[in-house]
Design a protein around this motif. Sequence first.
Motif, PDB file in Angstrom:
ATOM      1  N   LYS A  59       0.858  -1.193   0.000  1.00 16.84           N
ATOM      2  CA  LYS A  59       0.000   0.000   0.000  1.00 16.84           C
ATOM      3  C   LYS A  59       0.889   1.235   0.000  1.00 16.84           C
ATOM      4  N   GLU A  61       2.067   5.122  -2.470  1.00 16.28           N
ATOM      5  CA  GLU A  61       2.156   5.884  -3.710  1.00 16.28           C
ATOM      6  C   GLU A  61       3.609   6.187  -3.986  1.00 16.28           C
ATOM      7  N   ASP A  80      -1.055   6.359 -12.786  1.00 16.22           N
ATOM      8  CA  ASP A  80      -2.275   6.672 -12.038  1.00 16.22           C
ATOM      9  C   ASP A  80      -2.522   8.163 -11.921  1.00 16.22           C
ATOM     10  N   ARG A  88       2.808   9.247 -11.243  1.00 15.40           N
ATOM     11  CA  ARG A  88       2.465   8.698  -9.929  1.00 15.40           C
ATOM     12  C   ARG A  88       1.905   7.297 -10.103  1.00 15.40           C
ATOM     13  N   ARG A  90       0.117   4.043  -7.747  1.00  8.00           N
ATOM     14  CA  ARG A  90      -0.445   3.567  -6.490  1.00  8.00           C
ATOM     15  C   ARG A  90      -0.356   2.050  -6.432  1.00  8.00           C
ATOM     16  N   THR A  91       0.084   1.546  -5.285  1.00 10.10           N
ATOM     17  CA  THR A  91       0.148   0.088  -5.119  1.00 10.10           C
ATOM     18  C   THR A  91      -0.892  -0.353  -4.103  1.00 10.10           C
TER      19      THR A  91
END
Length: 91
Positions: A59, A61, A80, A88, A90-91
């Motif tokens: 979790k 960025e 993203d 950027r 996000r995971t």
Amino acid sequence: MLERKPRKDRTEVTFVLPADTPPGPVSVVGDFNQWEPGTHPLVPRTDGTRAVTITLPGKGEHSFRYLAAGDYWFDDESADGHDGVNSRLRT
């Protein structure tokens, strides 16, 4: 293009570009490698693209860009989002 494989506590992200656009060597540079050029170079794949896979925390960025030969920095259109000049993720 970004390919993601969620794992239990991490995400494997594969950064993918066409084999010859832009020409020459390309690496992905971001906060996950302290913005160090050449740490994660993209390598040719059998499908005619080039890629590198990086394991990131599950979790979060991250900011990143690509660096090609000739000090040519560019973004990923499939990211993203964008933060100024950075892509950027996000995971």
